[in-house]
Write a protein that holds these residues in place. Structure first.
Motif, PDB file in Angstrom:
ATOM      1  N   VAL A 189      82.341  43.370  80.460  1.00  0.00           N
ATOM      2  CA  VAL A 189      82.305  42.133  81.239  1.00  0.00           C
ATOM      3  C   VAL A 189      80.957  41.992  81.950  1.00  0.00           C
ATOM      4  CG1 VAL A 189      83.310  40.918  83.223  1.00  0.00           C
ATOM      5  CG2 VAL A 189      84.799  42.094  81.567  1.00  0.00           C
ATOM      6  N   TYR A 190      80.506  43.087  82.589  1.00  0.00           N
ATOM      7  CA  TYR A 190      79.238  43.013  83.315  1.00  0.00           C
ATOM      8  C   TYR A 190      78.043  42.963  82.354  1.00  0.00           C
ATOM      9  CZ  TYR A 190      81.745  43.062  87.597  1.00  0.00           C
ATOM     10  OH  TYR A 190      82.576  42.680  88.617  1.00  0.00           O
ATOM     11  N   ALA A 191      78.209  43.503  81.144  1.00  0.00           N
ATOM     12  CA  ALA A 191      77.168  43.343  80.117  1.00  0.00           C
ATOM     13  C   ALA A 191      77.012  41.862  79.775  1.00  0.00           C
ATOM     14  CB  ALA A 191      77.516  44.147  78.862  1.00  0.00           C
ATOM     15  N   GLY A 192      78.135  41.131  79.787  1.00  0.00           N
ATOM     16  CA  GLY A 192      78.108  39.695  79.520  1.00  0.00           C
ATOM     17  C   GLY A 192      77.381  38.936  80.622  1.00  0.00           C
ATOM     18  N   ILE A 193      77.660  39.302  81.885  1.00  0.00           N
ATOM     19  CA  ILE A 193      76.992  38.629  83.019  1.00  0.00           C
ATOM     20  C   ILE A 193      75.500  38.950  83.010  1.00  0.00           C
ATOM     21  CG2 ILE A 193      76.904  38.422  85.535  1.00  0.00           C
ATOM     22  CD1 ILE A 193      79.919  39.245  85.529  1.00  0.00           C
ATOM     23  N   ALA A 194      75.171  40.226  82.748  1.00  0.00           N
ATOM     24  CA  ALA A 194      73.756  40.628  82.712  1.00  0.00           C
ATOM     25  C   ALA A 194      73.025  39.897  81.581  1.00  0.00           C
ATOM     26  CB  ALA A 194      73.630  42.140  82.543  1.00  0.00           C
TER      27      ALA A 194
END
Lengths: 222, 120
Positions: A189-194
């Motif tokens: 999920v945070y890879a997506g935001i980054a």
């Protein structure tokens, strides 16, 4: 008269930009980028500088959307990966080491994106466990090998956590977070935001590509 | 007087909206993404397994995009072609690579490269 009215309008626009937090960074030098005008981008499987083996492909699966929405043709990341594999290259480091001219010959891409995932995953401390993803990217012209743009972005669960609940609240929140982090793939999920922060068109980010209605209008207030 | 204050409140509202949306003043997306990225991640995680489910998810989404009249993103058809080749549906691979090429001429040399390899 008309001139002072214009000045008033411009200063109002300036206030809005400052308030929205966009116009504070030193502007990126886009000279080479604007000369190159790439239409298509080959995203290479990212290097992984984190201890989590999932980082490379978790990040790779998230990066097409922001770049394509910025207006570029983005090569199909899994088909590209498979092409490297069928030619005997299985490590991202080997894929990124292929000379730009060779990549241009095989894929016909104008530019390639070289990404390094610097951090990926959960950091456990006594009172918290934060999921953080940090990545760096370089956009390189495949005909000349010239650097067009580089950037860095991060995303972390720590951004949203409110530590105002006192010590007990923090301990409870630490336990809940550790369970949630282990149960779900929060890193992805945070890879997506980054990825979104790294690769969407914004000040100091990539410029709009030819498939965007805003192509060539970077820096023009909307 | 009334007119002026209404005008002012609209102006204030617009300013507030601009500040709150920050930099992310997003227009309508260019593409109908559907499950493309999650399915690409499934492909990477599955190491070659589960392609039937992935094909079904992508095929279903093509119907949804058509119904809404929205464009599928770059790479979508080429990825589906890859899944068909993994699943042994040889006859459908070529069609997907050709569709990718027709929708996105930027992909021409790579699609031709894949089609040449595929014929062998």
């Amino acid at each position: 008269m008309r001139f002072s009215w214009m000045k008033g309008l411009l200063s109002a626009v300036g206030v809005v930009l400052l308030a929205s937090g966009c116009a504070t960074q030193k502007p990126y030098d886009y000279t080479a980028y604007k000369q190159s005008r790439p239409k298509s981008v080959l995203i290479l499987p990212p290097l992984n500088s984190s201890p989590d083996v999932k980082a490379t492909y978790s990040m790779l699966a998230q990066m097409s959307t922001p770049l394509a929405e910025a207006g570029y043709y983005v090569f199909p990341v899994a088909v590209v990966d498979e092409t490297f594999r069928q030619n005997g290259l299985t490590a991202p480091g080997d894929m990124q080491a292929v000379p730009p001219a060779k990549l241009h010959e095989i894929f016909g891409a104008d530019a390639a994106l070289y990404v390094d995932v610097k951090r990926y995953g959960v950091t456990y401390t006594v009172l918290s466990s934060d999921v953080t993803v940090v990545a760096e990217a370089k956009l390189v012209d495949l005909k000349t090998g010239q650097l067009l743009w580089d950037g860095r972005a991060s995303a972390s669960s720590a951004e949203q956590q409110n530590n105002s609940g006192g010590l007990v609240g923090m301990l409870v929140s630490a336990v809940i977070n550790q369970i949630a982090n282990s149960l779900t793939e929060k890193g992805h999920v945070y890879a997506g935001i980054a990825s979104q922060r790294l690769l969407s068109a914004h000040p100091n980010g990539v410029l709009y590509g030819p498939r965007s209605p805003r192509y060539g209008q970077d820096g023009v207030p909307q | 007087m009334m007119m002026l204050s209404r005008g002012m409140s609209i102006g204030a509202g617009l300013l507030l909206a601009a500040v709150m949306s920050g930099c992310a003043n997003q227009p309508k997306p260019l593409y109908h993404w559907g499950p493309y990225q999650p399915q690409v991640y499934e492909y990477f995680k599955g190491d070659g397994a589960g392609e039937q489910e992935q094909i079904a998810a992508l095929e279903e989404n093509i119907q949804k995009a058509r119904a809404k009249g929205e464009a599928l993103p770059p790479g979508y058809h080429a990825h589906l072609g890859l899944l068909y080749s993994k699943a042994g549906k040889e006859d459908q691979v070529k069609q997907q690579f050709e569709t990718e090429k027709a929708l996105f001429p930027e992909s021409s040399s790579f699609m031709d490269f894949l089609l040449r390899k595929f014929k062998k």
